[in-house]
Design a protein around this motif. Sequence first.
Motif, mmCIF file in Angstrom:
data_model
loop_
_atom_site.group_PDB
_atom_site.id
_atom_site.type_symbol
_atom_site.label_atom_id
_atom_site.label_comp_id
_atom_site.label_asym_id
_atom_site.label_seq_id
_atom_site.Cartn_x
_atom_site.Cartn_y
_atom_site.Cartn_z
ATOM 1 N N THR A 1 89.349 83.891 59.453
ATOM 2 C CA THR A 1 87.948 84.097 59.906
ATOM 3 C C THR A 1 87.190 84.009 58.684
ATOM 4 O O THR A 1 85.965 83.272 58.640
ATOM 5 C CB THR A 1 87.891 85.474 60.609
ATOM 6 N N ARG A 2 87.567 84.500 57.511
ATOM 7 C CA ARG A 2 86.406 84.499 56.427
ATOM 8 C C ARG A 2 86.468 83.181 55.605
ATOM 9 O O ARG A 2 85.498 82.777 55.372
ATOM 10 C CB ARG A 2 87.097 85.480 55.476
ATOM 11 N N ARG A 3 87.523 82.425 55.915
ATOM 12 C CA ARG A 3 87.798 81.078 55.367
ATOM 13 C C ARG A 3 86.845 80.314 56.054
ATOM 14 O O ARG A 3 86.067 79.684 55.607
ATOM 15 C CB ARG A 3 89.142 80.452 55.330
ATOM 16 N N LEU A 4 86.779 80.226 57.550
ATOM 17 C CA LEU A 4 86.024 79.442 58.215
ATOM 18 C C LEU A 4 84.517 79.700 58.394
ATOM 19 O O LEU A 4 83.735 78.871 58.380
ATOM 20 C CB LEU A 4 86.678 79.335 59.752
ATOM 21 N N GLN A 5 84.265 81.058 58.064
ATOM 22 C CA GLN A 5 82.995 81.379 58.060
ATOM 23 C C GLN A 5 82.200 81.004 56.696
ATOM 24 O O GLN A 5 81.024 80.475 56.686
ATOM 25 C CB GLN A 5 82.836 83.055 57.844
ATOM 26 N N HIS A 6 83.032 80.773 55.656
ATOM 27 C CA HIS A 6 82.424 80.383 54.478
ATOM 28 C C HIS A 6 82.136 78.846 54.765
ATOM 29 O O HIS A 6 80.925 78.248 54.140
ATOM 30 C CB HIS A 6 83.646 80.225 53.285
ATOM 31 N N TYR A 7 83.080 78.268 55.576
ATOM 32 C CA TYR A 7 82.788 76.899 55.643
ATOM 33 C C TYR A 7 81.491 76.646 56.863
ATOM 34 O O TYR A 7 80.551 75.706 56.560
ATOM 35 C CB TYR A 7 83.844 76.354 56.644
ATOM 36 N N ALA A 8 81.394 77.635 57.504
ATOM 37 C CA ALA A 8 80.468 77.496 58.602
ATOM 38 C C ALA A 8 78.941 77.946 57.980
ATOM 39 O O ALA A 8 77.852 77.315 58.273
ATOM 40 C CB ALA A 8 80.335 78.639 59.737
ATOM 41 N N ASP A 9 79.202 78.599 56.754
ATOM 42 C CA ASP A 9 77.829 78.989 56.090
ATOM 43 C C ASP A 9 77.595 77.796 55.064
ATOM 44 O O ASP A 9 76.673 78.049 54.404
ATOM 45 C CB ASP A 9 77.981 80.389 55.354
ATOM 46 N N ASP B 1 79.349 76.750 52.536
ATOM 47 C CA ASP B 1 80.019 77.061 51.120
ATOM 48 C C ASP B 1 80.804 75.930 50.848
ATOM 49 O O ASP B 1 81.692 75.329 51.222
ATOM 50 C CB ASP B 1 80.827 78.408 51.067
ATOM 51 N N GLU B 2 80.483 75.137 49.850
ATOM 52 C CA GLU B 2 81.116 73.934 49.114
ATOM 53 C C GLU B 2 82.409 74.365 48.743
ATOM 54 O O GLU B 2 83.144 73.301 48.623
ATOM 55 C CB GLU B 2 80.205 73.499 48.226
ATOM 56 N N LYS B 3 82.731 75.658 48.167
ATOM 57 C CA LYS B 3 83.884 75.828 47.798
ATOM 58 C C LYS B 3 85.030 75.736 48.832
ATOM 59 O O LYS B 3 86.303 75.906 48.618
ATOM 60 C CB LYS B 3 84.083 76.982 47.114
ATOM 61 N N PHE B 4 84.571 75.801 50.170
ATOM 62 C CA PHE B 4 85.496 75.613 51.245
ATOM 63 C C PHE B 4 85.332 74.442 52.278
ATOM 64 O O PHE B 4 85.545 74.569 53.209
ATOM 65 C CB PHE B 4 85.326 76.983 52.197
ATOM 66 N N SER B 5 84.811 73.586 51.521
ATOM 67 C CA SER B 5 84.390 72.312 52.188
ATOM 68 C C SER B 5 85.185 70.766 51.553
ATOM 69 O O SER B 5 85.287 71.184 50.312
ATOM 70 C CB SER B 5 83.185 71.932 52.371
ATOM 71 N N PRO B 6 85.722 70.157 52.251
ATOM 72 C CA PRO B 6 85.592 69.842 53.851
ATOM 73 C C PRO B 6 86.923 70.580 54.405
ATOM 74 O O PRO B 6 87.676 71.410 53.816
ATOM 75 C CB PRO B 6 85.730 68.313 54.061
ATOM 76 N N ARG C 1 91.278 74.331 44.374
ATOM 77 C CA ARG C 1 90.891 74.575 45.708
ATOM 78 C C ARG C 1 91.542 75.853 46.317
ATOM 79 O O ARG C 1 91.583 76.142 47.345
ATOM 80 C CB ARG C 1 91.015 73.480 46.879
ATOM 81 N N TYR C 2 92.745 76.205 45.356
ATOM 82 C CA TYR C 2 93.275 77.442 45.862
ATOM 83 C C TYR C 2 92.260 78.782 45.847
ATOM 84 O O TYR C 2 91.368 78.895 45.313
ATOM 85 C CB TYR C 2 94.312 77.972 44.883
ATOM 86 N N ARG C 3 92.663 79.477 46.977
ATOM 87 C CA ARG C 3 91.502 80.765 47.147
ATOM 88 C C ARG C 3 92.643 81.823 47.477
ATOM 89 O O ARG C 3 93.684 81.792 48.003
ATOM 90 C CB ARG C 3 90.581 80.423 48.383
ATOM 91 N N VAL D 1 95.906 74.442 48.527
ATOM 92 C CA VAL D 1 95.664 73.117 49.158
ATOM 93 C C VAL D 1 96.464 71.915 48.548
ATOM 94 O O VAL D 1 96.573 72.023 47.308
ATOM 95 C CB VAL D 1 94.165 72.727 48.781
ATOM 96 N N PHE D 2 96.989 71.209 49.362
ATOM 97 C CA PHE D 2 97.672 69.771 48.813
ATOM 98 C C PHE D 2 96.811 68.805 49.347
ATOM 99 O O PHE D 2 96.672 68.582 50.400
ATOM 100 C CB PHE D 2 98.996 70.067 49.473
ATOM 101 N N GLU D 3 96.464 68.050 48.378
ATOM 102 C CA GLU D 3 95.844 66.789 48.671
ATOM 103 C C GLU D 3 96.796 65.516 48.333
ATOM 104 O O GLU D 3 97.252 65.281 47.070
ATOM 105 C CB GLU D 3 94.583 66.385 47.711
ATOM 106 N N HIS D 4 97.092 64.410 49.054
ATOM 107 C CA HIS D 4 98.073 63.460 49.069
ATOM 108 C C HIS D 4 99.208 63.943 48.480
ATOM 109 O O HIS D 4 99.841 63.457 47.640
ATOM 110 C CB HIS D 4 97.509 62.351 48.003
ATOM 111 N N ALA D 5 99.655 65.062 49.215
ATOM 112 C CA ALA D 5 100.943 65.874 48.854
ATOM 113 C C ALA D 5 101.238 66.089 47.515
ATOM 114 O O ALA D 5 102.405 66.606 47.107
ATOM 115 C CB ALA D 5 102.169 64.695 49.095
#
Length: 621
Positions: free
Chosen positions: A450-458, A460-465, A426-428, A416-420
């Motif tokens: 699929t696993r990453r987005l499922q974590h978000y759908a469930d 999981d704060e570690k995969f949000s936003p 947040r690496y996974r 993950v890159f935030e503001h470049a």
Amino acid sequence: MPTYEELKARVLSLPYAPGVYIMKNAAGQVIYVGKAKALKNRVTSYFQSPAGMTPKTRRMVSQIDDFDIIVTESEFEALVLENSMIKKYKPKYNILLKDDKGYPYVKVTTSRPYPEFSIVSRPEADADRYFGPYSGRRAARQAIDTICEALQLKTCRRQFPRDIGKERPCLNRHLGRCIAPCTGDVPPEEYAALVQQAISLLEGNFKGLAKEIEAAMAEASENLQFERAAMLRDRLRAVQALGARQKVVAGGFADLDVLAFVQGQTRGCVVALHYLGGSLQDKEYTVIDGVTQADAGEVLGDFIKQYYSLRQAVPRTVLLSAEIEDGEAVAEFLGSIAGRRVEVAVPQRGKRHDLVRLAEKNAAEEISRIETSQERRLKSLELLQGMTGMDELPEVLEAYDISNFAGADTVGSMVVFEHAQPKKSRYRRFKIESAAFGQDDYRSMAEMLTRRLQHYADGDEKFSPLPSAFLIDGGLGHVRTAQAVLDQFGVTTPCFGMVKDDRHRTRGLVAPDGREFGISTVPAVFALIGRIQEEVHRFAITYNRNLTGKSVRGSTLDKIEGVGDKRRSELLRHFKSIENIRGASLEQLRLVVPNNVAIAVYDYFRAKEAGKGKEKGKQDT
């Protein structure tokens, strides 16, 4: 106001003649002024596909609501008219130099009995002498102070002969910095002779003046005028030191200028180096805001006309870092300012080429000094947004990559890159389960997302936003696989593939619909995407190696003398499995590892096979 189609029809009716074109916006404001050798050809280019245009040109074209033209007799006349109209209208999309920047001159009142030095804005039509222009008042003041100190000329505001004898000499007399004409002991002829020497210095004639003083000193010695000889000796030393330090005293009387443009991530910079007699005398630089992907030749072409028009002083030769359009007409224009022929050249080799490289280095240094890292990061994101058409600034970018070793231990990485900037918290990483059914990058990528987005759908704060955009290491097939997963979850976040060229360098971004965005010509975006791609690949490789190290530990290869971690990895990477290594010929092994290691591996497996053969024979017996 004319419609876009009406404008295109007008363009087709333009003449193939030199002239000036004036672009206007909906409010009737002049937003750009340009000149052309053939008006029809040039203006038509603005109504073609914007794909090959720079961002600045695309923005300008998007605001064109109307245009006018002025046909001229010659290209030179068009150039002069363009320059005057830019000064008049100050269009938004022309590169504009400040009219009020000011290039001061040093004035020497040679018309008076005791000449004085002062700084003025421009020469006047009188009997006095003017030198310059200088890059600023500070440079002009430095020239006056340096010369007056070397020749012991007055720097006070007293006027002579009016103020002779009215006050006691100032401290400069006692410090030996002034010959003190205020005492009345210095005749006008003697003071005027010193001023004439100062004029020689202002003209850059250090060596000639030194010879004159040296001759006068020798004459004084022969005439037994030892006090005068000592005074001349001190003056000679001061002049020689002045020449050695190469103080900026030659002003605008350089015989060679070197101009170079360098594009930064958020702005550009033009540097002008002034040379006199082969020695660098001065440097000026102009920072140009709001230019990205600018064409160096176009910038220099616009800059050089305005710069020398404001400066009103042109050297005999101007060297440029890039070819400019209509160079002959520009040289003629500069010659009209100088009153003589001016050479404009782009050297390709030799000493003059080295001077251009030095000017480019200076321009790069100025940009590096001015641009902040935060500005560069923000600009790279703005450019990425504009290039890809994203609705919002991509402040958060997620990148994905798949890695395996010899078809085994397949893993996925998410960075993950935030503001470049990398956001490592947040690496996974993912151990791909579907790899048990065989090596398949597309299936592995689909599983990871699929696993990453499922974590978000469930929840999981570690995969949000969710990020501003997903970046997939791979081409069109990979990004379409990723898009299918996003569609499955109803996620509308943009998704792009990071495509590499034949040299394994990032070439561009590809969208799921097949559109490709080249980034190699946009340094800021190229650097950002390249950095992200390298980071996600590094993270995946590191995880894979950790897993591979555990799986190959205790391998059969470890029993072979000369095979360590490095050789074991090389063999497995090339042959994919122990069985393939066992069946390899000696020649095939030599292609991968050194000869002695190849022989050891070959003999080891042959010995084992021979041993198995003997054991089998005993059993048969």
